[in-house]
Design a protein around this motif. Structure first.
Motif: not given
Length: 97
Positions: A24-29
């Protein structure tokens, strides 16, 4: 947004209960919504990519949602800083980054 690949991998494991190398791709903002980091496993190692918007911000689904699914088209809208939720609801939205 100061964490690198190891720090973000630890967050994925401890806070989300996922393995960073599960595909999976994990995105942080950041809080302002103008910087985004992507942690992604490519089968050989973990990639860490960063994007900064000079105008606008990354539109997140909800403050309470820690895990969510996006389509390929929604992903392109998200990283471009476009309101991908609004565009994905439109039946004839043909936007290209």
């Amino acid at each position: 947004m100061r964490k690198g690949a190891d720090g973000l991998s630890a967050i994925v494991q401890q806070a989300l209960g996922h393995k960073p190398c599960a595909g999976s791709a994990f995105v942080f903002r950041n809080r302002a919504g103008n910087r985004l980091k992507l942690l992604l496993w490519d089968g050989n190692g973990v990639w860490l990519c960063q994007r900064r918007l000079h105008r606008g911000g990354f539109v997140w689904p909800s403050a309470g949602d820690t895990v969510f699914h996006v389509t390929g088209a929604q992903w392109h809208w998200l990283v471009a800083g476009v309101d991908w939720q609004r565009l994905s609801a439109a039946p004839a939205a043909h936007w290209q980054p």
